[in-house]
Motif scaffolding. Structure first.
Motif, PDB file in Angstrom:
ATOM      1  N   ALA A  29      38.287  39.845  50.445  1.00 20.24           N
ATOM      2  CA  ALA A  29      38.379  38.461  50.480  1.00 20.24           C
ATOM      3  C   ALA A  29      37.272  37.734  51.359  1.00 20.24           C
TER       4      ALA A  29
ATOM      5  N   ALA B 227      47.220  42.062  50.988  1.00 23.57           N
ATOM      6  CA  ALA B 227      45.904  41.848  50.306  1.00 23.57           C
ATOM      7  C   ALA B 227      44.580  42.651  50.738  1.00 23.57           C
TER       8      ALA B 227
ATOM      9  N   SER C 211      46.919  29.013  45.388  1.00 26.08           N
ATOM     10  CA  SER C 211      45.831  30.023  45.813  1.00 26.08           C
ATOM     11  C   SER C 211      44.619  29.523  45.621  1.00 26.08           C
TER      12      SER C 211
ATOM     13  N   ILE D  19      47.201  38.092  46.696  1.00 26.30           N
ATOM     14  CA  ILE D  19      48.502  38.669  47.357  1.00 26.30           C
ATOM     15  C   ILE D  19      49.104  39.632  46.515  1.00 26.30           C
TER      16      ILE D  19
ATOM     17  N   VAL E 145      43.598  33.744  52.362  1.00 25.41           N
ATOM     18  CA  VAL E 145      44.743  34.765  52.204  1.00 25.41           C
ATOM     19  C   VAL E 145      46.099  34.403  53.144  1.00 25.41           C
TER      20      VAL E 145
END
Ligand SMILES: Cc1cc2nc3c(=O)[nH]c(=O)nc-3n(C[C@H](O)[C@H](O)[C@H](O)COP(=O)(O)O)c2cc1C
Length: 198
Positions: free
Chosen positions: A123, A118, A52, A59, A139
């Motif tokens: 984001a 998500a 990540s 997520i 993402v």
């Protein structure tokens, strides 16, 4: 996550495939938890099984369980840290999720579905030193890594999965309201089940 069946990584990669034809057979609760541990579980260093960007782990994994031993039909959130399911809603939600796909009505045969979601708006503001689109792109890339974990898990278990990312976004928003976290977008569905050819 170690293979439970003794397959090496090369065997798992050689056996990886997208399964779109399932038989109506249940899963054990243990098998479901093993899938979750592979897709989004905790690693030896306290991270998750999929990488990540800047350890943000944006997520969420929501389980739609329908025919899982010891798990009542309903929606559950997977908590990676405690490797546990938290109930969100009850009932068989598979037909609703099927209606959010473009051509995957067969997911109603699968005993469980994993939903990856998500907050894509959040984001876009996450990495202030980079353009907003990077945050969103990261993402989607992370979702792909999680999906590959699911594929390798399924290959190891002799079960099926497939990354379903072709979704009707309007319908997806309707059917996942109250199921995935507020403000989240449905990114993909990973059905779990027994392959029809077995
Ligand atoms: C980004 C992405 C999106 C996908 N979306 C769907 C989908 O919406 N529905 C579906 O049935 N399969 C979907 N798939 C699975 C592909 O159809 C599948 O990977 C392809 O048929 C190749 O088969 P293989 O994975 O066995 O190599 C998707 C795969 C990827 C990588």
């Amino acid at each position: 996550m170690a293979s439970t069946t003794g397959h090496g990584l090369q065997d798992l990669l050689a056996g990886r495939l997208s399964v779109k034809s399932y038989v109506e057979r249940g899963l054990t609760g243990e098998t479901l938890m093993s899938a979750l541990g592979s897709v989004a579980g905790t690693t030896a260093n306290g991270h998750r099984t999929a990488p990540s960007a800047r350890e943000s782990y944006p997520i969420a994994v929501t389980v739609v369980a329908a025919r899982v031993d010891g798990v009542e039909a309903g929606g559950y959130r997977y908590d990676s840290g405690s490797h546990a399911l938290e109930p969100v809603t009850s009932g068989d939600l598979r037909a609703k999720l099927a209606s959010a796909t473009l051509d995957a009505g067969w997911v109603t045969k699968c005993p469980a579905l994993l939903l990856l979601s998500a907050d894509l708006r959040a984001a876009r503001t996450r990495f202030t030193d980079q353009p907003p689109e990077h945050g969103e792109r990261f993402v989607w890339l992370e979702a792909g890594c999680m999906a590959q974990n699911a594929y390798l898990w399924a290959a190891d278990q002799g079960l099926g999965t497939v990354l379903i990312a072709g979704l009707d976004e309007v319908r997806a928003e309707q059917v996942t309201s109250g199921l995935i976290p507020a403000g989240h977008d449905l990114l993909a569905i990973l059905p779990l089940g027994s392959r029809a050819e077995d």
